[in-house]
Design an enzyme around this catalytic site. Structure first.
Site, short mmCIF file in Angstrom:
data_model
loop_
_atom_site.label_atom_id
_atom_site.label_comp_id
_atom_site.label_asym_id
_atom_site.label_seq_id
_atom_site.Cartn_x
_atom_site.Cartn_y
_atom_site.Cartn_z
N TYR A 183 -11.31 -58.99 107.27
CA TYR A 183 -10.26 -58.54 108.20
C TYR A 183 -9.22 -59.63 108.43
O TYR A 183 -8.01 -59.40 108.28
CB TYR A 183 -10.93 -58.15 109.52
CG TYR A 183 -10.00 -57.74 110.63
CD1 TYR A 183 -9.12 -56.67 110.48
CD2 TYR A 183 -10.00 -58.42 111.85
CE1 TYR A 183 -8.28 -56.29 111.51
CE2 TYR A 183 -9.17 -58.04 112.89
CZ TYR A 183 -8.31 -56.98 112.71
OH TYR A 183 -7.48 -56.59 113.75
N1 LIG Z 1 -8.48 -53.25 119.20
C1 LIG Z 1 -8.47 -54.58 119.09
O1 LIG Z 1 -9.27 -55.31 119.70
C2 LIG Z 1 -7.43 -55.24 118.22
C3 LIG Z 1 -7.26 -56.63 118.31
C4 LIG Z 1 -6.31 -57.25 117.52
C5 LIG Z 1 -5.55 -56.49 116.64
N2 LIG Z 1 -5.74 -55.15 116.57
C6 LIG Z 1 -4.93 -54.40 115.62
O2 LIG Z 1 -4.25 -53.39 116.34
C7 LIG Z 1 -3.91 -52.34 115.43
C8 LIG Z 1 -4.19 -51.01 116.10
O3 LIG Z 1 -5.59 -50.87 116.26
P1 LIG Z 1 -6.26 -50.09 117.50
O4 LIG Z 1 -7.09 -51.07 118.21
O5 LIG Z 1 -5.23 -49.33 118.26
O6 LIG Z 1 -7.28 -49.13 116.72
P2 LIG Z 1 -7.27 -47.56 116.43
O7 LIG Z 1 -7.19 -46.78 117.68
O8 LIG Z 1 -8.44 -47.36 115.52
O9 LIG Z 1 -5.91 -47.33 115.63
C9 LIG Z 1 -5.80 -47.56 114.24
C10 LIG Z 1 -4.63 -46.72 113.79
O10 LIG Z 1 -4.38 -47.00 112.40
C11 LIG Z 1 -4.23 -45.76 111.72
N3 LIG Z 1 -4.63 -45.90 110.33
C12 LIG Z 1 -5.80 -46.38 109.87
N4 LIG Z 1 -5.82 -46.32 108.53
C13 LIG Z 1 -4.64 -45.81 108.14
C14 LIG Z 1 -4.07 -45.48 106.89
N5 LIG Z 1 -4.75 -45.68 105.74
N6 LIG Z 1 -2.84 -44.96 106.86
C15 LIG Z 1 -2.15 -44.73 108.01
N7 LIG Z 1 -2.63 -45.02 109.23
C16 LIG Z 1 -3.87 -45.54 109.29
C17 LIG Z 1 -5.14 -44.79 112.48
O11 LIG Z 1 -4.70 -43.45 112.33
P3 LIG Z 1 -5.36 -42.36 111.35
O12 LIG Z 1 -6.84 -42.53 111.40
O13 LIG Z 1 -4.88 -41.08 111.94
O14 LIG Z 1 -4.77 -42.63 110.02
C18 LIG Z 1 -4.90 -45.24 113.91
O15 LIG Z 1 -3.76 -44.60 114.43
C19 LIG Z 1 -4.71 -52.61 114.15
O16 LIG Z 1 -3.87 -53.13 113.16
C20 LIG Z 1 -5.72 -53.65 114.58
O17 LIG Z 1 -6.12 -54.48 113.52
C21 LIG Z 1 -6.66 -54.50 117.35
#
Ligand SMILES: NC(=O)c1ccc[n+]([C@@H]2O[C@H](COP(=O)([O-])OP(=O)(O)OC[C@H]3O[C@@H](n4cnc5c(N)ncnc54)[C@H](OP(=O)(O)O)[C@@H]3O)[C@@H](O)[C@H]2O)c1
Length: 293
Positions: A183
């Site tokens: 990751y």
């Molecule tokens: N949550 C944390 O603690 C955290 C911390 C640091 C950074 N982040 C980053 O924040 C970002 C958002 O994550 P989140 O925490 O909000 O998680 P989440 O709710 O799982 O959101 C992930 C999003 O990415 C989309 N996605 C995944 N694979 C995709 C693909 N192949 N094509 C298009 N869309 C795709 C999903 O939509 P679909 O499934 O509908 O495609 C979903 O809308 C990520 O990049 C993550 O690495 C999160």
């Protein structure tokens, strides 16, 4: 919390934020802009879509799940905002190319792009020896997808002499936490891409921000039991960082912990290896990561 990276904003943003906004009630610089947000079907992207639309931007929502994307679009519109849904799979090159073609045909250009869609994997190398696909899948969605999308939208941004790209990465790029090799390496690749792209596009007024987020309480971390009692931001708090990144266009937005870890990793890397090993041994791999369920 205001941190060094937050100060590295454009001169125009500095004057607006620290001078003009103290004397007059200015509209958000997002008003009237076209802002694409990937991963807008849930979590941080969904919250960001609402926050950005509330500031007067037309949000273009991207993710794979059409139903969820249309739900978010309808909720944004019901709240008085402007939104369009563009289902696409960022790991599929043809899908990204079709997305770019459709959006440019309909809008001419995208003013701002938020590369937020992503996927996290927490698994020790010990359980990854036969799982090369973990590394390929994280690179596909966290690096190649956003790079392809950025390359598709960048020419129109440069031609109009305005654009901003926000990458939602992780404080892991600074901390380099064990068990996150797949990751964090993919997010670090995107972080580095943006720093170099920003230098090349500098004269065209196209800028990049890397948001190095800490834990956020979304579906992404739900599978990891170790995070159940960890402090975490809400998606709305993370969305406020996205808005700040779009409005002020800083180079990076980081947490204090991430910035301190970055410095320590530079000045005392071996000590940090030991600290990281001790710290991570308190939070073993989940049974899912070990392949037990
Ligand atoms: N949550 C944390 O603690 C955290 C911390 C640091 C950074 N982040 C980053 O924040 C970002 C958002 O994550 P989140 O925490 O909000 O998680 P989440 O709710 O799982 O959101 C992930 C999003 O990415 C989309 N996605 C995944 N694979 C995709 C693909 N192949 N094509 C298009 N869309 C795709 C999903 O939509 P679909 O499934 O509908 O495609 C979903 O809308 C990520 O990049 C993550 O690495 C999160």
């Amino acid at each position: 919390m205001s941190l060094p990276g937050n100060l590295l904003i454009t001169p125009r943003a500095f004057v607006r934020r620290h001078v003009l906004s103290r004397v007059v009630d200015l509209p958000s610089p997002l008003a009237g802009r076209t802002v694409m947000i990937t991963g807008a079907s849930s979590g941080i992207g969904e919250a960001a879509a609402h926050a950005v639309a509330a500031r007067g931007a037309h949000v273009l929502l991207v993710a794979r799940r059409t139903d969820e994307l249309e739900r978010v679009r309808d909720e944004v519109v019901a709240a008085g905002g402007a939104a369009s849904a563009y289902p696409a799979d960022l790991t599929d090159g043809d899908s990204v190319d079709a997305l770019v073609a459709a959006v440019l045909a309909e809008h001419g250009s995208v003013d701002m792009l938020v590369n937020n869609a992503g996927r996290s994997i927490r698994r020790s190398l010990e359980y990854s020896y036969d799982r090369m696909h973990d590394f390929e899948r994280t690179m596909a969605v966290n690096y190649f997808g956003p790079v392809r999308l950025t390359l598709g939208l960048l020419p129109a941004m440069r031609a109009q002499k305005f654009g901003h790209v926000v990458n939602v990465v992780t404080w892991g790029v600074q901390i380099k936490a064990p068990r996150f090799a797949a990751y964090i390496a993919s997010k670090t690749a995107l972080d580095s891409f943006a720093r170099i792209a920003g230098r090349e596009a500098y004269a065209d007024n196209v800028t990049f921000t890397n948001i190095r987020l800490s834990l956020v309480r979304t579906g992404m971390i739900a599978a990891t039991d170790a995070y159940d009692r960890s402090p975490a931001r809400t998606p709305e708090q993370a969305a406020a960082w996205v808005v700040r990144a779009l409005e002020d266009r800083p180079l990076t937005i980081s947490t204090a912990v991430g910035s301190i870890a970055e410095v320590l990793n530079l000045v005392a890397p071996r000590l940090m290896d030991a600290v990281a090993w001790v710290g991570s041994s308190r939070f073993p791999d989940s049974s899912a990561a070990r392949g037990e369920r």
